[in-house]
Scaffold this motif. Sequence first.
Motif, short mmCIF file in Angstrom:
data_model
loop_
_atom_site.label_atom_id
_atom_site.label_comp_id
_atom_site.label_asym_id
_atom_site.label_seq_id
_atom_site.Cartn_x
_atom_site.Cartn_y
_atom_site.Cartn_z
N ALA A 147 4.96 -77.48 -2.49
CA ALA A 147 3.87 -77.94 -1.85
C ALA A 147 4.06 -78.80 -0.93
O ALA A 147 3.68 -78.93 0.36
CB ALA A 147 2.59 -77.97 -2.87
N ALA A 150 6.31 -78.12 1.93
CA ALA A 150 5.59 -77.30 3.00
C ALA A 150 4.73 -78.31 3.78
O ALA A 150 4.78 -78.27 5.12
CB ALA A 150 4.51 -76.36 2.38
N ARG A 151 4.06 -79.25 3.14
CA ARG A 151 3.52 -80.44 3.78
C ARG A 151 4.18 -80.97 4.97
O ARG A 151 4.01 -81.35 5.89
CB ARG A 151 2.97 -81.20 2.75
N LEU A 174 4.22 -68.83 -2.97
CA LEU A 174 3.18 -68.94 -1.96
C LEU A 174 3.24 -70.01 -0.92
O LEU A 174 2.91 -69.99 0.31
CB LEU A 174 1.84 -69.28 -2.81
N TYR A 175 3.76 -71.15 -1.65
CA TYR A 175 3.92 -72.44 -0.56
C TYR A 175 5.32 -72.27 0.24
O TYR A 175 5.41 -73.10 1.26
CB TYR A 175 4.20 -73.62 -1.31
N PRO B 88 -6.11 -84.18 6.64
CA PRO B 88 -5.80 -83.51 8.09
C PRO B 88 -4.92 -82.26 7.83
O PRO B 88 -3.95 -82.23 7.19
CB PRO B 88 -4.97 -84.63 8.76
N LEU B 89 -5.13 -81.35 8.58
CA LEU B 89 -4.34 -79.92 8.71
C LEU B 89 -3.57 -80.07 10.05
O LEU B 89 -4.21 -80.56 10.90
CB LEU B 89 -5.39 -78.91 8.69
N VAL B 338 -5.25 -67.91 2.57
CA VAL B 338 -4.93 -68.46 1.44
C VAL B 338 -3.26 -68.70 1.71
O VAL B 338 -2.75 -69.76 1.38
CB VAL B 338 -4.94 -67.82 0.43
N ARG B 339 -2.60 -67.69 2.11
CA ARG B 339 -1.27 -67.85 2.59
C ARG B 339 -1.00 -68.74 3.48
O ARG B 339 -0.17 -69.61 3.47
CB ARG B 339 -0.65 -66.64 2.92
N ALA B 342 -1.37 -72.29 2.53
CA ALA B 342 -0.32 -72.80 1.45
C ALA B 342 1.03 -73.24 2.30
O ALA B 342 1.51 -74.19 2.03
CB ALA B 342 -0.04 -71.74 0.29
N ARG B 343 1.45 -72.28 3.05
CA ARG B 343 2.64 -72.32 4.08
C ARG B 343 2.77 -73.39 5.19
O ARG B 343 3.54 -74.20 5.23
CB ARG B 343 3.10 -70.95 4.60
N ARG B 344 1.54 -73.45 5.75
CA ARG B 344 1.39 -74.40 6.92
C ARG B 344 1.01 -75.98 6.31
O ARG B 344 1.48 -76.94 7.04
CB ARG B 344 0.42 -73.87 7.92
N ASP B 345 0.36 -76.16 5.36
CA ASP B 345 -0.22 -77.30 5.08
C ASP B 345 -0.01 -77.77 3.61
O ASP B 345 -0.27 -78.93 3.09
CB ASP B 345 -1.84 -77.28 5.34
N GLY B 346 0.43 -77.10 2.73
CA GLY B 346 0.68 -77.23 1.31
C GLY B 346 -0.64 -77.19 0.55
O GLY B 346 -0.54 -78.08 -0.38
N VAL B 347 -1.59 -76.55 1.07
CA VAL B 347 -2.81 -76.88 0.45
C VAL B 347 -3.09 -75.42 -0.37
O VAL B 347 -2.80 -74.31 0.05
CB VAL B 347 -3.83 -76.98 1.37
N SER B 348 -3.45 -75.59 -1.55
CA SER B 348 -3.66 -74.61 -2.41
C SER B 348 -5.48 -74.24 -2.41
O SER B 348 -6.25 -75.01 -2.80
CB SER B 348 -3.29 -74.85 -3.85
N ILE B 388 -2.00 -64.46 -5.97
CA ILE B 388 -2.19 -64.09 -4.68
C ILE B 388 -1.79 -62.49 -4.62
O ILE B 388 -2.42 -61.64 -4.02
CB ILE B 388 -1.11 -64.87 -3.84
#
Lengths: 401, 401
Positions: A147, A150-151, A174-175, B88-89, B338-339, B342-348, B388
Amino acid sequence: MTGTGSLLSHLECRSCCTRVEADRAAGVCPTCGLALFAVYRLDDLDWGSWSASLRDRPRTLWRYRELLPVRGSEAIASLGEGGSPVLPLTAAPEAPDVRLLLKDDGGLPTGSFKARGMTVAVSRARELGLRSLFVPSAGNAGVALAAYAARAGINATVYLPERTPRPMKEAARLYGATVVELPGTLREVGASARSREGAGGSFDMSTLREPYRLEGKKTMGWEIFEQLAAEGMPDAIVYPTGGGTGLVGMHKAFQELRSLGRLERMPRLYAVQPEHCAPVVRALHEDAARVTPWDDPSTIAPGLLVPAPFSSERILEAVRESKGGGVTVTDAEIVGAVRDLARRDGVSASPEGAATYASLRALVRDGRVRSGERVLLYNTGSGLPFSITELESAVAASAAA
Amino acid sequence: MTGTGSLLSHLECRSCCTRVEADRAAGVCPTCGLALFAVYRLDDLDWGSWSASLRDRPRTLWRYRELLPVRGSEAIASLGEGGSPVLPLTAAPEAPDVRLLLKDDGGLPTGSFKARGMTVAVSRARELGLRSLFVPSAGNAGVALAAYAARAGINATVYLPERTPRPMKEAARLYGATVVELPGTLREVGASARSREGAGGSFDMSTLREPYRLEGKKTMGWEIFEQLAAEGMPDAIVYPTGGGTGLVGMHKAFQELRSLGRLERMPRLYAVQPEHCAPVVRALHEDAARVTPWDDPSTIAPGLLVPAPFSSERILEAVRESKGGGVTVTDAEIVGAVRDLARRDGVSASPEGAATYASLRALVRDGRVRSGERVLLYNTGSGLPFSITELESAVAASAAA
């Protein structure tokens, strides 16, 4: 760049006293191979103005930024971690005259205390220019690395034992992390991961093999101190011990507080381990300087399946210096404690966290926790990923075996 | 008893203006049957000294205790809920010139924003002497009621649709609640639950059928205001809409802030719903005064499977008064989001929360969100309980059907 005001000075080995420059990526001590510790210029901290400034800072662990290793705030990869609540618990029948508190890290990003270490270590890795990170993990640490990587926009590879719960494997993928499943325990997976990665340029983020996850874990101690400022520190802290960084981290926080003249008496630190994977408790009982690997380890608590924690010298030191000790619990007791915490207190604990509650009976029976004392239990993760019926089946299956 | 300083005055129906005494248990408006709203003596709040005092309060939603209905602090059943981070995203390719923020309630106790409503409603129920509570729920609300009822020492019965994810059924039972599984949608389960409970003495905790869950949800708006004090309120808030209390609650918070002279411009509120269960969006498009039940609803997001939210007049009012609107997304878009998060921002994110991210493409395409605007997405729950691969299988199965 906006400076964080970090007072980081250098890295130091606590075994052989080797000093290492802090502003280049560093793993273990180049002399003796044990863990390196971050050292800060604590004399430069003006306590009065600093603690006043804390009042207006967000509640994340980055509020302690002067005592964390990241120098520029642009490097910080944060998901809002830290500031987890300290909850009073009802009196437990197993320890009726003990005042219980629970520090609950179950709500941290990725569902566990591993977020503390990874936000700091990944942010520092980004600041030092690292582009690729790997970690062998029992599950939670791998998910947290995935996670935060990815961040931060950094590549991550996560090595997991094949028997890691499926949701954790899926979450790491997923991350966007590369997930490699390997046979054996975490110890074997770690050895295999390091041999595969070799000198390939990817950086090893294993517990205590890089110096900054510890700094994130240290905030557990800082938060306990700050959150209990009005009522005072607990007499004892009970902590579920796998890799043991939490114990070493809290101990480091208390040492820093003592150096700053803010802490007289350190809480006693108790390491809880499952009866069939208790290398730290055994070493404490045998008065050994370091842990010997546990043969054929097993437990339903994945985070406690660590048969040979690295730099165990430091774990044992933390427990002994605090005048604490070790205690074991059975898997059946752990599952019972998950149930008891939910019904009595509305708390959803991971099996690891519930192990601390399960240990109360033994701690009271042996006189290590006494009437009237205030005891803080550490719940290291969320109960959400765990099914109580699956945990109970696992206990029943292992009893039948 | 230690007073909370609550400024609660009375309850009021916003449709027929009936006033109801607040210090006896009350459900819906005795005159017209719609939701009752708590009214506070806002004139008695000295803003300067109050906002200064907030600096030293813990971060839970109980920091706003003067604007919450519980009068005595002994009644409060808290698990440390509230104060969730605003993250922030990174810029989304679907909305490259929009500055995105995500308010992340995934780390709240029991894993969702439902904790906000239940901590307040259960505490107030305890204060008013109620001993037994029930709720029909799509899952999260039932788990939250079970946890807070356990915390408060009150009996709870949770009515769940049979197709509720198993982990939620198990969690509610783990906390000691009685769990009753019934066929049909949440609407049918609700009707059946109310008919079974009859006048049996158990109190109905359904969304907007008791007045205090809304007060807990309101803290979503208060927190956004307080956390974004420095940079100012967002232009728009995008919210996944099932029962809709969150929209009504944020709107109520903003009304209170306006009454207190602290808010000039209200953020536009956008209700996101899945294309096959979008009664609120349809009513907005048709300019209807209330929602008509959605036939044959389906979505992979359990919290959005609400075919006929109660007191929908208030939901529509909140969206319209804020000059916002409604938007639908497909289940496939939800899973994609959801994907991406997770990938762009590390957010679940939960599927519900991810639906807000999925809606950006349409909001930008239709010019409802414009370049340079700041948009806050609300993630209402943790992604941890969701797989997922199971979500993707469900989408594929539904596409094939």
